[in-house]
Write a protein that holds these residues in place. Structure first.
Motif, PDB file in Angstrom:
ATOM      1  N   ILE A  41       0.851  -1.187   0.000  1.00  0.00           N
ATOM      2  CA  ILE A  41       0.000   0.000   0.000  1.00  0.00           C
ATOM      3  C   ILE A  41       0.887   1.236   0.000  1.00  0.00           C
ATOM      4  O   ILE A  41       1.898   1.289   0.718  1.00  0.00           O
ATOM      5  N   ALA A  42       0.518   2.223  -0.818  1.00  0.00           N
ATOM      6  CA  ALA A  42       1.235   3.497  -0.852  1.00  0.00           C
ATOM      7  C   ALA A  42       0.265   4.627  -0.537  1.00  0.00           C
ATOM      8  O   ALA A  42      -0.796   4.729  -1.149  1.00  0.00           O
ATOM      9  N   ILE A  43       0.622   5.441   0.441  1.00  0.00           N
ATOM     10  CA  ILE A  43      -0.153   6.640   0.761  1.00  0.00           C
ATOM     11  C   ILE A  43       0.608   7.820   0.169  1.00  0.00           C
ATOM     12  O   ILE A  43       1.788   8.042   0.485  1.00  0.00           O
ATOM     13  N   VAL A  44      -0.038   8.567  -0.712  1.00  0.00           N
ATOM     14  CA  VAL A  44       0.653   9.628  -1.450  1.00  0.00           C
ATOM     15  C   VAL A  44      -0.034  10.976  -1.223  1.00  0.00           C
ATOM     16  O   VAL A  44      -1.232  11.046  -0.952  1.00  0.00           O
ATOM     17  N   GLY A  45       0.763  12.027  -1.347  1.00  0.00           N
ATOM     18  CA  GLY A  45       0.227  13.383  -1.323  1.00  0.00           C
ATOM     19  C   GLY A  45       0.044  13.981   0.057  1.00  0.00           C
ATOM     20  O   GLY A  45      -0.276  15.168   0.180  1.00  0.00           O
ATOM     21  N   ALA A  46       0.229  13.216   1.096  1.00  0.00           N
ATOM     22  CA  ALA A  46      -0.003  13.714   2.460  1.00  0.00           C
ATOM     23  C   ALA A  46       1.259  14.354   3.032  1.00  0.00           C
ATOM     24  O   ALA A  46       2.368  14.151   2.534  1.00  0.00           O
ATOM     25  N   THR A  47       1.079  15.128   4.088  1.00  0.00           N
ATOM     26  CA  THR A  47       2.213  15.587   4.881  1.00  0.00           C
ATOM     27  C   THR A  47       2.511  14.500   5.907  1.00  0.00           C
ATOM     28  O   THR A  47       1.669  14.170   6.750  1.00  0.00           O
ATOM     29  N   ILE A  48       3.698  13.922   5.823  1.00  0.00           N
ATOM     30  CA  ILE A  48       4.072  12.800   6.686  1.00  0.00           C
ATOM     31  C   ILE A  48       4.863  13.334   7.872  1.00  0.00           C
ATOM     32  O   ILE A  48       5.815  14.099   7.713  1.00  0.00           O
ATOM     33  N   HIS A  49       4.461  12.917   9.073  1.00  0.00           N
ATOM     34  CA  HIS A  49       5.115  13.351  10.311  1.00  0.00           C
ATOM     35  C   HIS A  49       5.816  12.146  10.933  1.00  0.00           C
ATOM     36  O   HIS A  49       5.222  11.423  11.743  1.00  0.00           O
ATOM     37  N   PRO A  50       7.085  11.908  10.580  1.00  0.00           N
ATOM     38  CA  PRO A  50       7.779  10.713  11.097  1.00  0.00           C
ATOM     39  C   PRO A  50       8.036  10.761  12.605  1.00  0.00           C
ATOM     40  O   PRO A  50       8.273   9.728  13.227  1.00  0.00           O
ATOM     41  N   VAL A  51       8.054  11.967  13.196  1.00  0.00           N
ATOM     42  CA  VAL A  51       8.327  12.229  14.622  1.00  0.00           C
ATOM     43  C   VAL A  51       9.823  12.263  14.911  1.00  0.00           C
ATOM     44  O   VAL A  51      10.296  13.154  15.621  1.00  0.00           O
ATOM     45  N   ASP A  52      10.581  11.313  14.396  1.00  0.00           N
ATOM     46  CA  ASP A  52      12.018  11.308  14.674  1.00  0.00           C
ATOM     47  C   ASP A  52      12.807  12.209  13.735  1.00  0.00           C
ATOM     48  O   ASP A  52      14.029  12.297  13.835  1.00  0.00           O
TER      49      ASP A  52
END
Length: 468
Positions: A41-52
């Motif tokens: 599964i690929a989630i695209v276009g979002a702002t990703i918040h990895p935290v680290d």
């Protein structure tokens, strides 16, 4: 009362019980646990918040078989991959509730649904995980606000038992368990009510002085005869750990019945703590209790973690120097003393962060575990900052629980445990739109959403009637 009347009364009771059961079943959410991930599964276009690390705008995150394989932007999406367009949305790690009784308590006032406490003071062999109800209504309600993992803790007595870390989706407690023995829960006896104030940290360390610089001595709680009961309770804890150390040295792990000499289950329950393979979670609120508990635990060669820690900021340097983590909370509570600042509980996480104490934030609740992000939000508003507050309910508890290699941040190789939101999860209007736990897409239906839909339909029908 004759037999006929008794029979009629019994019949009536059974009918009412059946009606209550059917009503309860009709109102319950009972979502079906998610199946294993069937493909990438690929989630695209979002702002990703990895935290680290810093957020990734217009990012892509790909996961397969429950594990994150790629995080970044301009990534080549493999053939056959399911693509989810999350433009304008945000992706965060699943939140971790560090202090709950999820699965152990359903309705606190009904004893039959309360399995958090065992009889007696010393129950290190009591395993919370085997008492967890995977069909608890509180679990889907917590999930609906982004809580993916939770530590569930026994309570009561002096040594309450073994806590567990749960993933909030599964058919049974075995499915839910991430860590079956997260640590041993200790309820440290209170030392409050014996002094008018707590001495300054340095004064406590160096000794009190009067205005002329002459050392003075205040009566210690240990010298007060009224504290005999408290000292006896502390001695119970200490003595059991001393026995456990002797026992574990004389008997290897996995000891079987031999010559009629069976393992001591009470002492076996402390083996992991004595061997330092798991921490001891010490519930202590006052500064003096925290000091006493930490000094004892380190002297006994244990790995202490303070739970609650109301006055932890007062002994922050003491905790930081000894690398003792704190599970702080709840943030939403009243100050401890009448003359304390109104925002004392709100500013405590920021004070711990400034002192270099490793900490996370807990909601210390069951039915309101879903409010965990708002505890962190309040701490953020009172000096902690948004990034550190988010870390306090994701990566920080994962580190304290020893699962940071799998959970707590969105990093390649870690578990695909994440949420998609339409905003910042620390803000109340934000909605969690999707959740994956170990790559499995979780149903976010809960009793709350069913009641919402029910009464939304009522309003729709009323509007329809008025239209005619």
């Amino acid at each position: 009362m004759n037999f006929s009347t008794c029979n009629k009364t019994l019949t009536l009771i059974l009918m009412l019980s059946s009606i209550a059961t059917v009503t309860s079943m009709a109102l319950s959410s009972d979502p079906v646990p998610a199946p294993e991930q069937s493909g990438p599964i690929a989630i695209v276009g979002a702002t990703i918040h990895p935290v680290d690390r810093a957020p990734i705008e217009d990012g892509i995150i790909i996961f397969d078989r429950g594990q994150i394989t790629h995080v970044g932007f301009k990534i080549q999406i493999p053939a056959g991959c399911e693509v989810i367009d999350a433009s304008g949305k945000h992706v965060y790690p699943g939140l971790i509730a560090s202090a709950t009784s999820l699965g152990l308590i359903e309705i606190s006032s009904i004893q039959a649904t309360n399995d958090q406490r065992e009889a007696g003071n010393l129950n290190p062999n009591a395993r919370a995980v085997s008492s967890v109800n995977p069909d608890s209504e509180h679990i889907p309600v917590a999930r609906a606000n982004g809580i993916a993992l939770a530590a569930t803790r026994p309570s009561g007595g002096l040594i309450s038992g073994q806590s567990a870390l749960l993933r909030l989706d599964g058919w049974s407690w075995e499915d839910l368990a991430v860590t079956q023995n997260l640590g041993v829960e200790i309820q440290w006896p209170s030392m409050e009510g014996r002094r008018r104030f707590f001495e300054d940290e340095d004064a406590h360390a160096e000794g009190h002085h009067d205005h002329a610089g002459t050392p003075t001595v205040e009566p210690r709680a240990e010298d007060n005869p009224r504290d005999a009961s408290r000292r006896a309770r502390v001695d119970e804890i200490r003595d059991l750990f001393v026995q456990a150390k002797i026992y574990c040295k004389s008997r290897p792990a996995g000891w079987k019945v031999s010559d009629g000499n069976a393992p001591d289950l009470l002492l076996e329950g402390l083996r992991a703590a004595v061997d330092r393979t798991c921490p001891v979670f010490i519930h202590a609120e006052g500064a003096r209790e925290i000091r006493a508990a930490v000094e004892w635990a380190l002297g006994a060669e244990l790995r202490p973690v303070i739970v609650g820690g109301r006055d932890a900021p007062q002994v922050a340097s003491f905790l930081a120097e000894r690398n003792v983590p704190v599970i702080y909370g709840p943030v939403h509570r009243l100050p401890a003393k009448r003359d304390a600042a109104y925002d004392e509980p709100f500013t405590a996480p920021a004070a711990l962060a400034r002192a270099g104490v490793e900490f996370c934030i807990g909601s210390f609740d069951t039915s309101n575990v879903r409010n965990l992000p708002y505890h962190a939000a309040t701490a953020a508003a009172y000096g902690l900052g948004a990034d550190k507050a988010l870390e306090a309910i994701t990566l920080a508890p994962a580190r304290i629980f020893g699962v940071a290699d799998r959970y707590g941040s969105l990093t390649r190789g870690k578990s695909a445990t994440m949420i998609i939101t339409n905003g910042d999860p620390l803000e109340i209007p934000t909605q969690v739109e999707a959740m994956w736990i170990d790559g499995r897409r979780v149903d976010l239906t809960s009793r709350h959403t069913k009641l919402r839909d029910k009464y939304a339909e009522k309003i729709r029908r009323q509007a329809e009637r008025r239209a005619f």
